[in-house]
Design an enzyme around this catalytic site. Structure first.
Site, PDB file in Angstrom:
ATOM      1  N   GLU A  93      -1.043 -11.010   2.727  1.00 29.50           N
ATOM      2  CA  GLU A  93      -0.841 -10.235   3.964  1.00 29.50           C
ATOM      3  C   GLU A  93      -1.217 -11.077   5.186  1.00 29.50           C
ATOM      4  O   GLU A  93      -0.539 -11.027   6.208  1.00 29.50           O
ATOM      5  CB  GLU A  93      -1.688  -8.958   3.927  1.00 29.50           C
ATOM      6  CG  GLU A  93      -1.154  -7.937   2.938  1.00 29.50           C
ATOM      7  CD  GLU A  93      -2.070  -6.730   2.741  1.00 29.50           C
ATOM      8  OE1 GLU A  93      -1.564  -5.674   2.369  1.00 29.50           O
ATOM      9  OE2 GLU A  93      -3.293  -6.861   2.947  1.00 29.50           O
TER      10      GLU A  93
ATOM     11  N   GLY B  99       0.808  -1.224   0.000  1.00 32.01           N
ATOM     12  CA  GLY B  99       0.000   0.000   0.000  1.00 32.01           C
ATOM     13  C   GLY B  99       0.834   1.263   0.000  1.00 32.01           C
ATOM     14  O   GLY B  99       2.063   1.234   0.051  1.00 32.01           O
TER      15      GLY B  99
ATOM     16  N   LYS C 295      -8.607  -5.204   5.912  1.00 31.20           N
ATOM     17  CA  LYS C 295      -7.507  -5.015   4.980  1.00 31.20           C
ATOM     18  C   LYS C 295      -7.922  -5.573   3.615  1.00 31.20           C
ATOM     19  O   LYS C 295      -8.907  -6.277   3.489  1.00 31.20           O
ATOM     20  CB  LYS C 295      -6.250  -5.733   5.474  1.00 31.20           C
ATOM     21  CG  LYS C 295      -5.626  -5.017   6.660  1.00 31.20           C
ATOM     22  CD  LYS C 295      -4.372  -5.703   7.184  1.00 31.20           C
ATOM     23  CE  LYS C 295      -3.348  -6.016   6.135  1.00 31.20           C
ATOM     24  NZ  LYS C 295      -2.904  -4.863   5.344  1.00 31.20           N
ATOM     25  N   GLY C 296      -7.132  -5.243   2.607  1.00 31.65           N
ATOM     26  CA  GLY C 296      -7.405  -5.789   1.278  1.00 31.65           C
ATOM     27  C   GLY C 296      -7.866  -4.758   0.267  1.00 31.65           C
ATOM     28  O   GLY C 296      -8.211  -5.108  -0.851  1.00 31.65           O
TER      29      GLY C 296
ATOM     30  N   LYS D 278      -8.076   6.205   9.229  1.00 29.74           N
ATOM     31  CA  LYS D 278      -8.361   4.762   9.195  1.00 29.74           C
ATOM     32  C   LYS D 278      -8.893   4.233  10.518  1.00 29.74           C
ATOM     33  O   LYS D 278      -9.307   3.084  10.614  1.00 29.74           O
ATOM     34  CB  LYS D 278      -7.093   3.984   8.838  1.00 29.74           C
ATOM     35  CG  LYS D 278      -6.383   4.417   7.567  1.00 29.74           C
ATOM     36  CD  LYS D 278      -7.110   3.934   6.356  1.00 29.74           C
ATOM     37  CE  LYS D 278      -6.388   4.201   5.060  1.00 29.74           C
ATOM     38  NZ  LYS D 278      -5.201   3.413   4.843  1.00 29.74           N
TER      39      LYS D 278
ATOM     40  N   GLY E 206      -6.029  -2.929  -1.297  1.00 23.57           N
ATOM     41  CA  GLY E 206      -5.085  -3.073  -2.412  1.00 23.57           C
ATOM     42  C   GLY E 206      -5.108  -4.480  -2.998  1.00 23.57           C
ATOM     43  O   GLY E 206      -4.309  -4.807  -3.871  1.00 23.57           O
TER      44      GLY E 206
HETATM   45  C1  5RP Z   1      -3.659  -3.941   0.731  1.00 20.97           C
HETATM   46  C2  5RP Z   1      -3.934  -3.455   2.095  1.00 20.97           C
HETATM   47  C3  5RP Z   1      -3.338  -2.152   2.468  1.00 20.97           C
HETATM   48  O1  5RP Z   1      -2.524  -2.341   3.578  1.00 20.97           O
HETATM   49  C4  5RP Z   1      -4.428  -1.178   2.761  1.00 20.97           C
HETATM   50  O2  5RP Z   1      -5.266  -1.083   1.620  1.00 20.97           O
HETATM   51  C5  5RP Z   1      -3.892   0.199   3.134  1.00 20.97           C
HETATM   52  O3  5RP Z   1      -3.359   0.844   2.024  1.00 20.97           O
HETATM   53  P1  5RP Z   1      -2.867   2.358   2.036  1.00 20.97           P
HETATM   54  O4  5RP Z   1      -1.693   2.417   2.971  1.00 20.97           O
HETATM   55  O5  5RP Z   1      -2.518   2.620   0.600  1.00 20.97           O
HETATM   56  O6  5RP Z   1      -4.011   3.236   2.503  1.00 20.97           O
HETATM   57  O7  5RP Z   1      -4.593  -4.075   2.905  1.00 20.97           O
HETATM   58  O8  5RP Z   1      -4.309  -5.159   0.473  1.00 20.97           O
END
Ligand code: 5RP
Length: 230
Positions: A104, A27, A95-96, A122, A98
């Site tokens: 993960e 991410g 999570k997820g 968050k 991305g």
């Molecule tokens: C990817 C994830 C990332 O950790 C989550 O989406 C956070 O991303 P970012 O730091 O870009 O906000 O779970 O699968």
């Protein structure tokens, strides 16, 4: 927001010690961790091996000169630094966003200390009110899984890439983004219910896996705290 991500991501990299095996999350926040880790490797001659949680992170880490290990070369991981889409007061997470939830979670499960890096947006009272829950599914089973998820009370959409193509994860699977009206009342029970559906590979609920939170504000201030006793 990106100042907060940078502050949290860079601060987390200071937890890495010489000789560690380090899980490298995915991410835009972890990107700053990778950059700071690469600096530390250059300047302090830190010796580490990284275990990436996605192909994207693998490419970024390689480009930055961070030495990598394959998961099969690793029995335990000393420290993993990863992001989150939502985290509550118990440090349970969604999570997820991305799409890297499966790798993960595999890496988190092998990790002695999971450190989560986020900007303050968050942090939530209840998971799933704002962010949909990603569920990775085998493409063959998508329709059957979607019906079962609907029966659990969620509205789902198939994650798309560039508008008209179904997105695939690094593992060749698809993602259903699931919205639960009013959010997720019992995240642990929902995780178990999802695990029982044939065709579900993994859900983006991470329960009891995070040990430390590094959260930053837009002014760059960083707060670090351990998970409260459960
Ligand atoms: C990817 C994830 C990332 O950790 C989550 O989406 C956070 O991303 P970012 O730091 O870009 O906000 O779970 O699968």
């Amino acid at each position: 927001m990106s100042r907060a991500k940078e502050a949290a991501g860079r601060a987390a990299a200071e937890h890495i010690r010489d000789g560690m095996t380090v899980g490298l999350g995915t991410g835009s926040t972890v990107r700053f961790t990778l950059e700071r880790l690469a600096e530390r490797i250059r300047v302090e001659r830190l010796v580490v091996r990284g275990v990436p949680t996605s192909l994207d992170t693998e490419h970024k880490a390689r480009a930055l000169g961070i030495p990598l290990a394959l998961l099969e070369e690793v029995e335990t991981i000393d420290l993993t630094i990863d992001g989150a889409d939502e985290i509550d007061a118990r440090f349970d997470m969604i999570k997820g966003g991305g799409g890297a939830l499966l790798r993960e979670k595999v890496v988190a499960a092998l990790t002695k200390r999971e450190l989560i890096v986020v900007d303050r947006s968050k942090m939530v009272e209840r998971l799933g009110v704002r962010f949909p829950l990603p569920v990775e599914v085998v493409p063959f089973a998508r329709a059957a899984v979607a019906r079962r998820i609907g029966a659990l009370g969620a509205a789902w959409t198939v994650r798309m890439r560039d508008g008209n193509e179904v997105a695939r994860t690094d593992n060749g699977n698809e993602i259903l983004d699931c919205r639960f009206p009013g959010g997720i009342a019992d995240a642990a029970a929902l995780e178990r219910a999802l695990d029982e559906i044939p065709g579900v590979v993994e859900s983006g609920l991470f329960i009891g896996l995070a040990h430390t939170l590094v959260v930053a504000d837009d002014d760059g201030r960083v707060e670090q705290r351990p998970r409260p006793a459960r």
